[in-house]
Design an enzyme around this catalytic site. Sequence first.
Site, PDB file in Angstrom:
ATOM      1  CD  GLU A 336      -2.532  -1.685   0.019  1.00 31.09           C
ATOM      2  OE1 GLU A 336      -2.784  -0.831  -0.867  1.00 31.09           O
ATOM      3  OE2 GLU A 336      -2.781  -2.895  -0.120  1.00 31.09           O
ATOM      4  CE1 TYR A 421      -2.932  -6.005  -6.589  1.00 30.06           C
ATOM      5  CE2 TYR A 421      -4.446  -6.910  -8.207  1.00 30.06           C
ATOM      6  CZ  TYR A 421      -4.204  -6.094  -7.122  1.00 30.06           C
ATOM      7  OH  TYR A 421      -5.217  -5.367  -6.577  1.00 30.06           O
TER       8      TYR A 421
HETATM    9 ZN   LIG Z   1      -2.441  -2.616  -4.896  1.00 33.62          ZN
END
Ligand SMILES: [Zn+2]
Length: 646
Positions: A336, A421
């Site tokens: 994050e 991702y």
């Molecule tokens: Zn992320």
Amino acid sequence: MSRGLHPSSHLLAAGALAIFAALTCGASTTDSGPLDPAFDYHSYANVDQFRTTHLDLNLRVDFGFKTITGSVTLELKRLDPRSTQLVLDTKDLMILDVMQKATDVLGATAKNQTIWVSRPFHLEKPDPILGSALVIDLPPSKKGTESIKIDYETLESSSALQWLTEKQTARHKPFLYTESEPIGARTWIPLQDTPQVRATYKAKVHTDQGLRAVMSAESDPKAKASGDYSFVMPEAVPSYLIALAVGALEFQETGPRTGVYAEKPMIKAAAKEFADTESMIQANEKMFGPYRWSRYDILVMPASFPEGGMENPRLSFITPTVIVGDKSLVSVIAHELAHSWAGNLVGNATWRDFWLNEGFTDYMESRIMAAVYGEPRASMEAVLGFKSLQTDLAKLKPADQILAIDLRDRDPGDGFTYIPYEKGRLFLSYLDAKFGREHFDAFLRGYFDHFAFKSLDSEQFISYLQENLLDRYPGIVTRAQVNTWIFSPGLPADAVLPVTTLFQPVDAARDAWLAGKLQSKKLGADWVAQQWVYFLDGMPPTLAAAQLADLDKAFGLSKSPNAEIGHSWFKLVIANNYQPAFPHLEDYLKTIGRRKLIEPLYESLMKTPAGTEVAKRVFAKARPGYHPETVKAIEAIVAPKEETSE
Ligand SMILES: [Zn+2]
């Protein structure tokens, strides 16, 4: 957002959407037609005519009625003086009034007075995914800037909002939070809900005394819990990063610019678990340039939070499932935090370009983890991530294995698989390996400076890459190779895959244990959490009840404080119908709402008639504690549409 959502393929967009978008925005959007990479197919906003530069929110959070009531004032630039219709995104909102600031209309005569003039508006027919376009008629104006104020109220169906009752929180006080990515902001604010538009914001939030409101903005952690709060967000952010949470929150500092918000029973453990946040910021600054958001605080969410984390600027929302006591799952914080560069600072222009946010972030997460906790740990996490990617590659159709995925007529959440991702991470690791760390880091640093506070699409990225890396060091990687990475399914043959030596002893121990040559209690004396996950995930499909009982007795896996280990254990429990652990499985599903952890368990349960009965019974009990998006996803697993329509 942290990785691991599964595609919600049960959602299908209405074709009407494409036609409407074409009518309002002038782009061609048929299924088979050419895709316009610069066009956001998931917003109705006519951004070529109007652009929001600032939002002013005035909101009342009412836990009794589960509504947010208030107003938003949008400061807009009219880019095209001929345009007299402003189109905004809304979903499940009651629009009460739309007004225009009279000074914008009357010029100098009404200066220094705020006079609001009502403007005609209507909501278009709703699309199940995109919601309703709010169309506002405005008189012609050459002035260029204007303020539009909208009074509105949210509905209980507003999917970005989760209202938790007293019983569902640690403090026995109600809790509200928003989760706006990708297109949820329009369910609690009428606005141009596209990442192509960035705006600063201010907000006043009113709520019950004793509860604290926090936002993805500058706020005062020492403010009294009076029920009235003010926020300023001086950096321009896309709509999906506007975030709000309200609860019985305490604050504890963890560093000069870092801290933790959490409910009281959680605050000490959270501050301890996340004590390395400042080191993580410094590690990333050293590699990729300054942190540009002033503070970095962490908000510990209720257990129902559907993600691992959400990178709301200045205030990441984090699942409590990463608070284990040994910092073993803090890669979520590294992730994050890395979004403060990738995504929040330089972000995707449309949801097709989501990999620009998540692939970069996953790559940087690894680099932060290596810098702060050492290369061995980062390499284990990278290998586990790659295994998840392989699972997705095995089940996703080729079109969904493409980084720049075509999401026209689909829910943009369908693209939130491991592809953006982990495949994104592998692409960057590939460039890193080919060009060398020194050159690649310099490239990334330049990229963040060049596009700071801007959004870009995949094609713009490729042009920038060509000019600043491929052409600068010719003969290393070709444009065709880059195109294969971004526009082809699967993985290129010369991908540089992550490796670790730390799983070899785990494989050896598993083999010996399965062959009856190693006792359970002698396993893994020095293993870390990642090795346990790898150990459990590598088990054969069938184990004897005695073997499972032995493992559970030796390591208390059913009650593991580590939710990732628990997840891997319960997959084995379900696959082998190991009944003694089912009460713990039930507790797990009832107390955790993180989709990555619970969805696969529901899916496994549904594979047998007995498991189906358990899944339905547990879901009925757990449901009130899950986020609306989680409920929708689990419903699709345990009660597919045909059954519920009876
Ligand atoms: Zn992320």
